[in-house]
Write a protein that holds these residues in place. Structure first.
Motif, mmCIF file in Angstrom:
data_model
loop_
_atom_site.group_PDB
_atom_site.id
_atom_site.type_symbol
_atom_site.label_atom_id
_atom_site.label_comp_id
_atom_site.label_asym_id
_atom_site.label_seq_id
_atom_site.Cartn_x
_atom_site.Cartn_y
_atom_site.Cartn_z
ATOM 1 N N ALA A 167 0.852 -1.196 0.000
ATOM 2 C CA ALA A 167 0.000 0.000 0.000
ATOM 3 C C ALA A 167 0.886 1.243 0.000
ATOM 4 O O ALA A 167 1.223 1.796 1.046
ATOM 5 C CB ALA A 167 -0.922 0.003 1.217
ATOM 6 N N ARG A 168 1.276 1.658 -1.185
ATOM 7 C CA ARG A 168 2.185 2.797 -1.304
ATOM 8 C C ARG A 168 1.559 4.071 -0.722
ATOM 9 O O ARG A 168 0.389 4.346 -0.930
ATOM 10 C CB ARG A 168 2.542 3.040 -2.774
ATOM 11 C CG ARG A 168 3.359 1.929 -3.405
ATOM 12 C CD ARG A 168 3.785 2.306 -4.804
ATOM 13 N NE ARG A 168 4.613 1.273 -5.411
ATOM 14 C CZ ARG A 168 5.152 1.380 -6.628
ATOM 15 N NH1 ARG A 168 4.923 2.463 -7.349
ATOM 16 N NH2 ARG A 168 5.902 0.394 -7.100
ATOM 17 N N GLY A 169 2.354 4.788 0.014
ATOM 18 C CA GLY A 169 1.880 6.027 0.590
ATOM 19 C C GLY A 169 1.124 5.864 1.879
ATOM 20 O O GLY A 169 0.643 6.853 2.447
ATOM 21 N N SER A 170 1.020 4.625 2.388
ATOM 22 C CA SER A 170 0.294 4.427 3.646
ATOM 23 C C SER A 170 1.129 4.941 4.811
ATOM 24 O O SER A 170 2.350 5.089 4.728
ATOM 25 C CB SER A 170 -0.008 2.941 3.852
ATOM 26 O OG SER A 170 1.182 2.230 4.147
ATOM 27 N N ALA A 171 0.449 5.194 5.921
ATOM 28 C CA ALA A 171 1.141 5.695 7.108
ATOM 29 C C ALA A 171 2.142 4.671 7.631
ATOM 30 O O ALA A 171 3.234 5.028 8.091
ATOM 31 C CB ALA A 171 0.119 6.034 8.192
ATOM 32 N N ALA A 172 1.804 3.385 7.546
ATOM 33 C CA ALA A 172 2.701 2.344 8.038
ATOM 34 C C ALA A 172 3.970 2.277 7.192
ATOM 35 O O ALA A 172 5.077 2.138 7.730
ATOM 36 C CB ALA A 172 1.995 0.992 8.035
ATOM 37 N N VAL A 173 3.824 2.367 5.888
ATOM 38 C CA VAL A 173 4.994 2.364 5.002
ATOM 39 C C VAL A 173 5.863 3.580 5.284
ATOM 40 O O VAL A 173 7.094 3.488 5.325
ATOM 41 C CB VAL A 173 4.564 2.326 3.518
ATOM 42 C CG1 VAL A 173 5.766 2.555 2.602
ATOM 43 C CG2 VAL A 173 3.899 0.995 3.188
ATOM 44 N N GLY A 174 5.216 4.718 5.508
ATOM 45 C CA GLY A 174 5.965 5.922 5.833
ATOM 46 C C GLY A 174 6.742 5.775 7.130
ATOM 47 O O GLY A 174 7.916 6.155 7.217
ATOM 48 N N MET A 175 6.105 5.217 8.137
ATOM 49 C CA MET A 175 6.765 5.030 9.417
ATOM 50 C C MET A 175 7.934 4.058 9.294
ATOM 51 O O MET A 175 9.026 4.303 9.819
ATOM 52 C CB MET A 175 5.765 4.526 10.459
ATOM 53 C CG MET A 175 6.401 4.182 11.804
ATOM 54 S SD MET A 175 7.244 5.588 12.596
ATOM 55 C CE MET A 175 5.826 6.497 13.227
ATOM 56 N N ALA A 176 7.717 2.939 8.609
ATOM 57 C CA ALA A 176 8.786 1.950 8.435
ATOM 58 C C ALA A 176 9.966 2.546 7.673
ATOM 59 O O ALA A 176 11.126 2.256 7.991
ATOM 60 C CB ALA A 176 8.251 0.723 7.708
ATOM 61 N N THR A 177 9.673 3.376 6.696
ATOM 62 C CA THR A 177 10.736 4.013 5.913
ATOM 63 C C THR A 177 11.563 4.951 6.776
ATOM 64 O O THR A 177 12.795 4.934 6.739
ATOM 65 C CB THR A 177 10.139 4.780 4.726
ATOM 66 O OG1 THR A 177 9.385 3.882 3.903
ATOM 67 C CG2 THR A 177 11.228 5.432 3.891
ATOM 68 N N VAL A 178 10.889 5.766 7.563
ATOM 69 C CA VAL A 178 11.592 6.705 8.440
ATOM 70 C C VAL A 178 12.409 5.952 9.494
ATOM 71 O O VAL A 178 13.560 6.311 9.792
ATOM 72 C CB VAL A 178 10.594 7.662 9.112
ATOM 73 C CG1 VAL A 178 11.273 8.467 10.214
ATOM 74 C CG2 VAL A 178 9.999 8.605 8.067
#
Length: 235
Positions: free
Chosen positions: A171-182
């Motif tokens: 799910a690109r752009g999801s909050a979880a992906v964002g958090m994991a990336t950071v």
């Protein structure tokens, strides 16, 4: 999963075909393989002795007792040489830290698993810091192939962290992906600094990092973030 394994196996086969020939398309005999191996060994020696930013393709040729034209038969530039050094290193990633992420972590053991992952990733960097620092230095200088390698190395970690959050890694752009990336970006940067012997030399007494405190803090951040997103999914 099957598709990913098939793609990985295909990539390994392609790599083996490439190594069997030089850049002129000539099949490598024993002498050619020995020369290629000598180039790689010399590059490792230079990286072990100096800051990653100081290695040059001409210095590798000089130390390997080769003319530049002869070295270019095997590696077209420093990036290609660096990628060849990275290939065996990255085969360690699965056993060092990726496999630690593949099994769902129970809520009751979340902190323990986060600590194991952080320690595994750090030890991987300790063993291979010279070539990993070279990759990141070249990526920071906008080398496209090294940037791609760095990103591709991060993607499976980020995806598996999102799965630990019980969310969809696709799910690109999801909050979880964002958090994991950071989380990953901050962790990789902390490990980068902690394993850079030249950084500490340059800073002297102004910089005296306690690596264990770094790792404890990172493990705690992973634990809190994963627990938070699991709670959101369950709500």
């Amino acid at each position: 999963m099957v598709a990913a394994q098939t793609a990985s196996a295909s990539k390994r086969r392609t790599s083996l075909r490439e190594v069997s020939h030089n850049l002129n398309g000539q099949r490598l005999g024993r002498k050619g393989r020995d020369t290629r191996d000598r180039i790689l060994a010399v590059a490792k020696e230079i990286l072990a002795e100096n800051d990653a930013a100081q290695i040059t393709i001409s210095e590798v040729a000089r130390r390997a007792n080769l003319r530049m034209a002869s070295l270019y038969v095997y590696f077209s530039d420093l990036t290609e040489l660096g990628l060849a050094l990275l290939e065996p290193v990255m085969t360690e990633a699965e056993t060092s830290y990726l496999q630690l992420l593949r099994t769902p972590w129970p809520d009751t053991e979340l902190g323990q698993h986060c600590e194991q992952f952080v320690q595994g990733f750090f030890r991987f960097w300790q063993r291979n810091s010279e070539i990993l620092h070279l990759r990141n230095t070249m990526a920071d200088r906008k080398d496209g192939r090294m940037t791609e390698h760095r990103i591709n190395s991060a993607r499976p970690v980020i995806g598996l962290l999102v799965e630990q959050m019980r969310d969809d890694p696709n799910a690109r752009g999801s909050a979880a992906v964002g958090m994991a990336t950071v989380l990953y970006m901050g962790f990789e940067r902390a490990v980068n600094i902690a394993t850079d012997r030249h950084f500490g030399d340059a800073m002297g007494e102004r910089f005296a990092p306690d690596i264990e405190h770094y790792l404890e803090a990172e493990a705690r951040l992973f634990e809190l973030a994963i627990a938070d997103y699991r709670a959101k999914r369950a709500a």
